[in-house]
Motif scaffolding. Structure first.
Motif, PDB file in Angstrom:
ATOM      1  N   LYS A   1      36.692   5.923 -21.097  1.00  0.00           N
ATOM      2  CA  LYS A   1      37.271   5.185 -19.972  1.00  0.00           C
ATOM      3  C   LYS A   1      38.712   5.619 -19.721  1.00  0.00           C
ATOM      4  O   LYS A   1      39.106   5.892 -18.592  1.00  0.00           O
ATOM      5  CB  LYS A   1      37.212   3.688 -20.267  1.00  0.00           C
ATOM      6  N   GLU A   2      39.502   5.687 -20.773  1.00  0.00           N
ATOM      7  CA  GLU A   2      40.907   6.076 -20.643  1.00  0.00           C
ATOM      8  C   GLU A   2      41.040   7.496 -20.108  1.00  0.00           C
ATOM      9  O   GLU A   2      41.900   7.776 -19.276  1.00  0.00           O
ATOM     10  CB  GLU A   2      41.612   5.963 -21.992  1.00  0.00           C
ATOM     11  N   TYR A   3      40.193   8.388 -20.600  1.00  0.00           N
ATOM     12  CA  TYR A   3      40.269   9.781 -20.173  1.00  0.00           C
ATOM     13  C   TYR A   3      39.962   9.918 -18.683  1.00  0.00           C
ATOM     14  O   TYR A   3      40.718  10.546 -17.946  1.00  0.00           O
ATOM     15  CB  TYR A   3      39.317  10.661 -20.989  1.00  0.00           C
ATOM     16  N   VAL A   4      38.867   9.324 -18.235  1.00  0.00           N
ATOM     17  CA  VAL A   4      38.495   9.440 -16.819  1.00  0.00           C
ATOM     18  C   VAL A   4      39.538   8.755 -15.942  1.00  0.00           C
ATOM     19  O   VAL A   4      39.904   9.267 -14.883  1.00  0.00           O
ATOM     20  CB  VAL A   4      37.075   8.885 -16.573  1.00  0.00           C
ATOM     21  N   ASN A   5      40.043   7.607 -16.382  1.00  0.00           N
ATOM     22  CA  ASN A   5      41.063   6.907 -15.592  1.00  0.00           C
ATOM     23  C   ASN A   5      42.387   7.669 -15.559  1.00  0.00           C
ATOM     24  O   ASN A   5      43.200   7.436 -14.671  1.00  0.00           O
ATOM     25  CB  ASN A   5      41.278   5.499 -16.128  1.00  0.00           C
ATOM     26  N   SER A   6      42.590   8.581 -16.488  1.00  0.00           N
ATOM     27  CA  SER A   6      43.820   9.382 -16.488  1.00  0.00           C
ATOM     28  C   SER A   6      43.754  10.517 -15.464  1.00  0.00           C
ATOM     29  O   SER A   6      44.715  11.253 -15.292  1.00  0.00           O
ATOM     30  CB  SER A   6      44.099   9.949 -17.880  1.00  0.00           C
TER      31      SER A   6
END
Length: 65
Positions: free
Chosen positions: A4-9
């Motif tokens: 989630k964090e990676y895609v949202n970054s």
């Protein structure tokens, strides 16, 4: 960095990446959004495909699996 964090970054590419992941995994965009919200976790094969596509180790994207 978890999935989630990676895609949202990726703010300028988030929709593009979501669509590409859906196509690669043969699922709908809604399913990918459910993965991002944490409602579901992709199965092992899909996690491998996603990790290879994002070039991030699977254990980093889903450390609790």
């Amino acid at each position: 960095m978890e999935f989630k964090e990676y895609v949202n970054s990726l703010p300028n590419r988030r929709d593009e990446v979501t669509s590409e992941l859906a196509a690669l995994c043969c699922v709908s965009n809604n399913t990918v959004y459910r993965w991002l919200r944490g409602d579901f976790i992709p199965d092992a094969l899909k996690r491998k495909v996603i990790a290879d596509y994002l070039r991030v180790p699977e254990k980093e994207l889903w450390p609790n699996v």
